[in-house]
Design a protein around this motif. Sequence first.
Motif: not given
Length: 73
Positions: A45-73
């Motif tokens: 469920a957590f992975q699905n939550f993360v994937y949905a958020q990432l998909k939104e970030l990279v498809t709904e807001y135009g071109k993203i040049d880089s994605l910075w992941y924070d945390g040692g998860c």
Amino acid sequence: MGISAYYSRADFDCPYYWEDGYRWKDGTVRRPSYDPDEKPETWEAFQNFVYAQLKELVTEYGKIDSLWYDGGC
């Protein structure tokens, strides 16, 4: 100028990462409050939550040049 997105995987509001009552208890660490091997449904469920958020970030807001992941998860 490039556009970057910041993503913190250890989401303080996600119920699938830290279980109820865990947050701030005995010092919150940047990993799940449970063993994913012992609770695979919660981890999935957590992975699905993360994937949905990432998909939104990279498809709904135009071109993203880089994605910075924070945390040692």
